[in-house]
Design an enzyme around this catalytic site. Structure first.
Site, PDB file in Angstrom:
ATOM      1  N   GLY A 135      52.022  47.159  40.966  1.00 39.83           N
ATOM      2  CA  GLY A 135      51.792  46.086  41.922  1.00 39.83           C
ATOM      3  C   GLY A 135      52.727  46.173  43.110  1.00 39.83           C
ATOM      4  CB  SER A 136      54.037  43.520  45.299  1.00 39.07           C
ATOM      5  OG  SER A 136      52.762  43.049  45.690  1.00 39.07           O
TER       6      SER A 136
END
Length: 485
Positions: A215-216
């Site tokens: 993810g981020s």
């Protein structure tokens, strides 16, 4: 009469020579064949005929041996077994060894030639060496903080000392007690079946053997690539990024959870985790430079060992521009272990240098004399030192005023990055909550710890930045433990 006696003597001498020759054949030429024969239990009996060496955390053993009085005399015992299971693994009379019990087996079982102070004498007498010990790099307080923070939820924590690569914590949850598998009776067989069929997979080492979409948190890698390639030169300049962002060559629209991401600067986009900005940055950087940066951090490395092997984290080098955009925000085929993401944070913390992680400080004889140290570890320059300085600034902003404020530690400088990784069909699964970070005590010359946390069953609503809510407090407690606060 004398002639018959001479013939008899010659025949007896011939028989004696044949006997000695056959004995030499059995003991020298074919000894390996007999040793490996499954019907030969002498080696197994000898293996468990003396206490096994210990695995130590600091100066204290977290393993032991129990005298059963049976033919396979000593069984493995564990202190705080579930806490250290991802590190020790198990040593089972029925199912073999895993993790450090396997990687250090020659020392722990006493078969390593280096354990013998007089190797030639030991070879002649065939006396077993007292088993040696394996001393780990773990920080007991950090290990306990990570285990306590996960509190039985599915997830993992990895912590590294950036300046050396020493693994300070390695926790996987849910866990199990390796002592359940030590012996060879019916209870061990039952425990083996139960653990292997448990849907929670307690024997899976999620810290090093499970990969997740990062993810981020992968935006640290994307930001490093953009800064190193010169795609971004000013942290506060607009990035010419639309919101929403249409993936190149598709009708798919990428949006953000946060507001004010349209044309945001790299500082703002990093602080509030703007997907559109980083997806476009990945496309602007290009496949070659994105792959190069990911691999410099350790992605796609199939040979990582600490000393037991870790599953390779992956960044797909064969992608089109739309797939590259998703890969650059830690989705599509991008996968990472918590250990890998701790390496990413450690490289940023150490000025762009990446030091391979290692878990064994040294091995010793039973008396405590060092047999082998950790050895030299090659250092790789992942990014320009100036890029690392700016990334540290961005990560510090995230904790001071962005999505990672719950990782704040009074009296310390903390940098971090939150992540919420979507998964499942149509992203229907509960998001994985990620947090990667590093911490440096005020007045210290360099960061002392880098941490990666992933929580699989994050409790945050899908509209929240769950890495900041679920994973950041765990990372904070681990960093505080290392700092001694």
């Amino acid at each position: 009469m004398a002639r018959y006696i001479r013939h008899a003597c010659a025949f007896c001498a011939l028989l004696l020579a044949a006997l000695l020759g056959n004995a030499a054949r059995v003991q020298v030429v074919e000894s390996g064949t007999y040793d490996r024969n499954p019907a030969n239990r002498r080696a197994t009996i000898a293996r468990y005929g003396q206490p096994r060496g210990d695995i130590l955390v600091g100066d204290e053993p977290v393993t032991g041996s129990t005298d059963t009085g049976e033919q396979l005399r000593y069984e493995r015992a564990y202190k705080d077994g579930p806490l250290y299971a991802p590190v020790t693994g198990f040593a089972s009379q029925a199912y073999g060894t895993t993790f450090l019990e396997h990687a250090g087996d020659s020392v722990l079982s006493g078969t390593d030639p280096l354990l013998a102070p007089l190797p030639l004498w030991n070879d002649m007498t065939r006396r077993p060496n007292p088993a040696g010990n394996v001393v780990t790099t773990l920080n007991r307080q950090a290990q306990e903080a990570a285990y306590r923070g996960l509190a039985g939820r599915k997830g993992a924590v990895a912590a590294i000392e950036p300046a050396t690569g020493r693994v300070l914590a390695l926790v996987s949850s849910p866990s199990y007690d390796p002592a359940q598998l030590s012996g060879n009776g019916e209870a061990v067989t039952s425990a083996w079946e139960r653990l292997n069929h448990d849907p929670e997979k307690p024997m899976l080492n999620r810290a090093v053997r499970q990969t997740y979409p990062p993810g981020s948190t992968f935006k640290v890698v994307t930001a490093a690539a953009a800064l190193d390639a010169g795609v971004v030169t000013d942290l506060d300049a607009p990035t010419d990024s639309p919101d929403p962002y249409w993936l190149p060559g598709t009708t798919t629209r990428l949006t953000n959870e946060a507001d004010s991401c349209g044309d945001a600067s790299l500082r703002t986009a990093f602080e509030w985790s703007c997907n559109t900005v980083f997806a476009k940055l990945g496309v602007d950087v290009g496949v070659r430079d994105m792959v190069g940066m990911a691999q410099a951090f350790g992605f796609n490395d199939t040979g990582l060992r600490i000393p037991f092997s870790a599953s390779p984290s992956t960044f797909d080098p064969h992608v089109d521009r739309a797939q590259l955009a998703l890969s650059s925000i830690g989705q599509y085929n991008t996968r990472a272990t918590p250990l890998q993401m701790a390496m990413v944070a450690a490289a940023v913390a150490d000025g762009g240098l990446l030091r391979p992680p290692y878990l064994v400080e040294r091995t010793t004889r039973h008396s405590g004399e060092t047999v082998a140290g950790s050895g030299a570890h090659p250092v790789r320059q992942v990014m320009n030192p100036s890029t690392a300085v700016r990334l540290k600034e961005l990560m510090t902003d995230v904790v001071r005023e962005g999505t990672g404020t719950r990782a704040t530690i009074p009296g310390a400088i903390v940098g971090g990055k939150t992540g919420t990784a979507q998964h499942g069909v149509g992203n229907s699964g509960v998001p994985y909550a990620w947090f990667v970070s590093w911490a440096q005590a005020e007045g210290a010359l360099e960061p002392q710890v880098a941490v990666a946390v992933v929580v699989e069953d994050a409790s945050a609503d899908r509209g929240e930045i769950s890495g900041g809510g679920d994973a950041a407090p765990i990372a904070r407690d681990v960093m505080r433990a290392v700092l001694g606060w």
